[in-house]
Scaffold this motif. Structure first.
Motif, PDB file in Angstrom:
ATOM      1  N   ARG A 240      14.574  21.125 -26.950  1.00 21.06           N
ATOM      2  CA  ARG A 240      15.162  22.329 -27.556  1.00 21.06           C
ATOM      3  C   ARG A 240      14.858  23.562 -26.710  1.00 21.06           C
ATOM      4  N   LEU A 241      13.634  23.655 -26.205  1.00 20.35           N
ATOM      5  CA  LEU A 241      13.274  24.815 -25.387  1.00 20.35           C
ATOM      6  C   LEU A 241      14.027  24.822 -24.068  1.00 20.35           C
ATOM      7  N   LEU A 242      14.317  23.652 -23.521  1.00 17.16           N
ATOM      8  CA  LEU A 242      15.099  23.615 -22.286  1.00 17.16           C
ATOM      9  C   LEU A 242      16.494  24.192 -22.521  1.00 17.16           C
ATOM     10  N   VAL A 243      17.088  23.865 -23.669  1.00 20.03           N
ATOM     11  CA  VAL A 243      18.401  24.422 -24.003  1.00 20.03           C
ATOM     12  C   VAL A 243      18.289  25.906 -24.330  1.00 20.03           C
ATOM     13  N   LEU A 244      17.229  26.290 -25.018  1.00 21.83           N
ATOM     14  CA  LEU A 244      17.006  27.711 -25.306  1.00 21.83           C
ATOM     15  C   LEU A 244      16.887  28.525 -24.024  1.00 21.83           C
ATOM     16  N   ALA A 245      16.116  28.011 -23.072  1.00 25.38           N
ATOM     17  CA  ALA A 245      15.864  28.763 -21.837  1.00 25.38           C
ATOM     18  C   ALA A 245      17.135  29.002 -21.051  1.00 25.38           C
ATOM     19  N   THR A 246      18.081  28.068 -21.117  1.00 26.78           N
ATOM     20  CA  THR A 246      19.330  28.242 -20.374  1.00 26.78           C
ATOM     21  C   THR A 246      20.374  28.995 -21.187  1.00 26.78           C
ATOM     22  N   CYS A 247      20.567  28.589 -22.441  1.00 28.06           N
ATOM     23  CA  CYS A 247      21.661  29.141 -23.240  1.00 28.06           C
ATOM     24  C   CYS A 247      21.299  30.397 -24.024  1.00 28.06           C
ATOM     25  N   ALA A 248      20.029  30.548 -24.420  1.00 26.33           N
ATOM     26  CA  ALA A 248      19.631  31.707 -25.234  1.00 26.33           C
ATOM     27  C   ALA A 248      18.900  32.762 -24.411  1.00 26.33           C
ATOM     28  N   TRP A 249      18.327  32.366 -23.269  1.00 27.61           N
ATOM     29  CA  TRP A 249      17.615  33.326 -22.424  1.00 27.61           C
ATOM     30  C   TRP A 249      18.352  33.596 -21.124  1.00 27.61           C
ATOM     31  N   GLY A 250      19.323  32.762 -20.787  1.00 28.49           N
ATOM     32  CA  GLY A 250      20.144  32.993 -19.600  1.00 28.49           C
ATOM     33  C   GLY A 250      19.416  32.786 -18.284  1.00 28.49           C
ATOM     34  N   LEU A 251      18.453  31.863 -18.240  1.00 28.40           N
ATOM     35  CA  LEU A 251      17.672  31.658 -17.019  1.00 28.40           C
ATOM     36  C   LEU A 251      18.321  30.625 -16.109  1.00 28.40           C
ATOM     37  N   ARG A 252      18.064  30.760 -14.820  1.00 30.05           N
ATOM     38  CA  ARG A 252      18.514  29.763 -13.844  1.00 30.05           C
ATOM     39  C   ARG A 252      17.665  28.507 -13.981  1.00 30.05           C
ATOM     40  N   ARG A 253      18.208  27.396 -13.513  1.00 30.11           N
ATOM     41  CA  ARG A 253      17.501  26.126 -13.706  1.00 30.11           C
ATOM     42  C   ARG A 253      16.153  26.115 -12.985  1.00 30.11           C
ATOM     43  N   GLY A 254      16.062  26.758 -11.803  1.00 27.52           N
ATOM     44  CA  GLY A 254      14.788  26.830 -11.097  1.00 27.52           C
ATOM     45  C   GLY A 254      13.774  27.675 -11.852  1.00 27.52           C
ATOM     46  N   GLU A 255      14.248  28.730 -12.500  1.00 31.81           N
ATOM     47  CA  GLU A 255      13.368  29.575 -13.306  1.00 31.81           C
ATOM     48  C   GLU A 255      12.873  28.817 -14.531  1.00 31.81           C
ATOM     49  N   VAL A 256      13.756  28.010 -15.116  1.00 37.49           N
ATOM     50  CA  VAL A 256      13.372  27.207 -16.275  1.00 37.49           C
ATOM     51  C   VAL A 256      12.284  26.209 -15.880  1.00 37.49           C
ATOM     52  N   ALA A 257      12.483  25.530 -14.747  1.00 33.31           N
ATOM     53  CA  ALA A 257      11.560  24.483 -14.323  1.00 33.31           C
ATOM     54  C   ALA A 257      10.137  25.000 -14.156  1.00 33.31           C
ATOM     55  N   SER A 258       9.985  26.219 -13.651  1.00 37.68           N
ATOM     56  CA  SER A 258       8.656  26.726 -13.288  1.00 37.68           C
ATOM     57  C   SER A 258       8.094  27.744 -14.277  1.00 37.68           C
ATOM     58  N   LEU A 259       8.679  27.853 -15.471  1.00 31.27           N
ATOM     59  CA  LEU A 259       8.174  28.819 -16.455  1.00 31.27           C
ATOM     60  C   LEU A 259       6.690  28.572 -16.747  1.00 31.27           C
ATOM     61  N   HIS A 260       5.903  29.655 -16.709  1.00 32.84           N
ATOM     62  CA  HIS A 260       4.449  29.575 -16.902  1.00 32.84           C
ATOM     63  C   HIS A 260       4.053  30.520 -18.037  1.00 32.84           C
ATOM     64  N   HIS A 261       3.034  30.142 -18.766  1.00 31.50           N
ATOM     65  CA  HIS A 261       2.661  30.956 -19.938  1.00 31.50           C
ATOM     66  C   HIS A 261       2.272  32.375 -19.551  1.00 31.50           C
ATOM     67  N   ASP A 262       1.803  32.587 -18.313  1.00 33.11           N
ATOM     68  CA  ASP A 262       1.448  33.931 -17.875  1.00 33.11           C
ATOM     69  C   ASP A 262       2.658  34.854 -17.777  1.00 33.11           C
ATOM     70  N   GLN A 263       3.858  34.284 -17.710  1.00 26.12           N
ATOM     71  CA  GLN A 263       5.074  35.099 -17.587  1.00 26.12           C
ATOM     72  C   GLN A 263       5.530  35.668 -18.930  1.00 26.12           C
ATOM     73  N   PHE A 264       5.058  35.088 -20.021  1.00 25.86           N
ATOM     74  CA  PHE A 264       5.547  35.499 -21.333  1.00 25.86           C
ATOM     75  C   PHE A 264       4.719  36.643 -21.909  1.00 25.86           C
ATOM     76  N   VAL A 265       5.421  37.675 -22.377  1.00 25.86           N
ATOM     77  CA  VAL A 265       4.786  38.797 -23.073  1.00 25.86           C
ATOM     78  C   VAL A 265       5.271  38.732 -24.519  1.00 25.86           C
ATOM     79  N   LEU A 266       4.386  38.315 -25.408  1.00 29.74           N
ATOM     80  CA  LEU A 266       4.765  38.082 -26.805  1.00 29.74           C
ATOM     81  C   LEU A 266       3.925  38.911 -27.767  1.00 29.74           C
ATOM     82  N   SER A 267       3.183  39.877 -27.252  1.00 30.23           N
ATOM     83  CA  SER A 267       2.220  40.610 -28.064  1.00 30.23           C
ATOM     84  C   SER A 267       2.792  41.875 -28.692  1.00 30.23           C
ATOM     85  N   ASP A 268       4.053  42.222 -28.403  1.00 30.03           N
ATOM     86  CA  ASP A 268       4.638  43.423 -28.995  1.00 30.03           C
ATOM     87  C   ASP A 268       5.995  43.089 -29.587  1.00 30.03           C
ATOM     88  N   ASP A 269       6.767  44.120 -29.950  1.00 29.72           N
ATOM     89  CA  ASP A 269       8.064  43.876 -30.582  1.00 29.72           C
ATOM     90  C   ASP A 269       9.183  43.737 -29.563  1.00 29.72           C
TER      91      ASP A 269
END
Length: 428
Positions: A240-269
């Motif tokens: 589901r997250l693989l489909v989310l990353a492409t269809c809901a976040w608009g990321l390239r396949r290479g960006e999807v493959a290498s997504l790292h938790h350090d890239q996510f900012v989830l602490s604000d609105d």
């Protein structure tokens, strides 16, 4: 199945990848091979599938190592020690110099440089296979060699014309090779002529005709119902997250493959994924309009693993620690195939999902413009989208767009806008 009964030459590259997953890997496993370890040519010989190496070289211009990377195994080489596989030191030095110059003077991203390297390597390897040695740098030092060298280069592009399906890809190869020869002439002053200078305007004009002008292109995209069907085939949160990353976040396949938790900012609105200098269009961030709840759940689950490297899509079989871009494509196509989704007669790829995101965002912009259209009419403006910014203000317009976008994504993914809003307020 006996290897000598396999019609290797009749298989497309996609069919070879499917054959690898369905036939070869199970045979390796039965033979005691650990599938987390990159198999060697000898391993393939032992299970009777050594013929794939020759098929890749002869019919797809690809080494076994490149193929293994495309099905999820890590590379045996680093970017600093790229294996050109042409055994000509002069040519390799000039190719590397060209790429360094392109990176430094033109400010190209690492993604773009890697793409150029791949195309130049394909040209060089085909040249070596057709003409014995890849001495195409030395052969341009004197004009006496021009007639023969023009013919040699044309033979390589004739072969590329047969191997590559996309006219755009063929033009990209020609453009990179032409830029390389221009570099040899104008920057290095080691070549006295460019053997491919007239190709675009003569023999290979058909590639240009077959490639629509950028302004006239109408690339296919997934429809909302198709995304919903693909999502319905997801068996777990990772799919589901693989489909989310492409269809809901608009990321390239290479960006999807290498997504790292350090890239996510989830602490604000303003939940987002942040990219550095290596991104194709430069550094920046992408707002996560939808799917944050699923993302947080996935990150919590991964954090409980003993040896998690931080990647959203980890792979123990890869030296990088994450899956490859081709694995993203293969998984996405598998889900689409199981859902029975086709776009213009073909199984869609992550690029079709990325285009869905762009189309959905454009629809959100137009929907918001329609809401203030009466204001535009009162102001005498021909474009309501201009009024959106002036009438609502930049921040309010952004919030309204995100609301419309989130509703559209909820429709595609079958979730709840309220749950996403609740999750965001809890973080805030």
């Amino acid at each position: 199945m006996s290897s000598d009964r396999i019609r290797w030459s009749h298989k497309s590259l996609e069919e070879l990848r499917t054959f690898w997953n369905v036939e070869i890997e199970p045979a390796l496993r039965r033979n005691g091979h650990d599938l987390e370890r990159r198999p060697t040519y000898q391993d393939l010989l032992e299970v009777g599938y050594g013929g794939i190496q020759d098929a890749l070289r002869r019919h797809h211009g690809m080494t076994l190592g490149e193929f293994l990377e495309s099905v999820g195994y890590s590379s045996t080489e680093s970017n600093d020690e790229y294996q050109w596989e042409i055994e000509d030191a002069t040519t390799i030095d000039e190719l590397e110099g060209f790429l360094r110059t392109a990176r430094r003077r033109r400010g190209l991203s690492e993604h773009t440089v890697r793409s150029k390297r791949t195309r130049l390597a394909r040209f060089a390897r085909l040249y070596r296979r057709l003409h014995g040695r890849a001495e195409f740098v030395d052969r341009t030092r004197t004009r006496d060699t021009a007639p023969e060298e023009n013919g040699r280069s044309m033979a390589v592009f004739d072969e590329l014309d047969r191997q590559l399906d996309s006219p755009e890809s063929k033009l990209h190869h020609l453009s990179d090779v032409n830029d390389f020869y221009t570099y040899l002439r104008t920057v290095r002053n080691v070549a006295v002529y460019n053997p491919v200078a007239n190709f675009r305007d003569s023999v290979y004009e058909k590639w240009t005709r077959a490639t629509p002008e950028r302004a006239n292109r109408d690339p296919p995209a997934l429809e909302t119902a198709q995304v919903r069907s693909i999502v319905s085939t997801c068996e777990d949160l990772e799919d589901r997250l693989l489909v989310l990353a492409t269809c809901a976040w608009g990321l390239r396949r290479g960006e999807v493959a290498s997504l790292h938790h350090d890239q996510f900012v989830l602490s604000d609105d303003d939940p987002r994924v942040v990219f550095g200098d290596g991104r194709k269009n430069g550094p920046g961030s992408v707002t996560l309009q939808y799917g944050v709840t699923d993302l947080e759940c996935r990150l919590r689950s991964l954090s409980e693993r003993d040896s998690w490297g931080g990647y959203l899509f980890p792979s123990r079989a890869s030296r990088t620690g994450h899956i490859s871009p081709d694995t993203v494509t293969n998984r996405f196509k598998r889900l689409a195939r199981e859902a029975g989704v086709v776009v213009r007669g073909e199984i869609p790829t992550p690029q079709h999902g990325r285009r869905f995101w762009y189309r959905t965002y454009l629809d959100a912009v137009q929907a918001l413009a329609a809401q203030v259209e009466h204001v535009a009419e009162e102001q005498g403006s021909a474009d309501p989208r201009v009024v959106v910014e002036n009438y609502l203000g930049e921040e309010q317009a952004r919030k309204r767009r995100r609301t419309v976008m989130r509703e559209a994504l909820t429709d595609a993914f079958g979730g709840s806008v309220n749950s996403e809003e609740s999750s965001r307020k809890t973080r805030g």
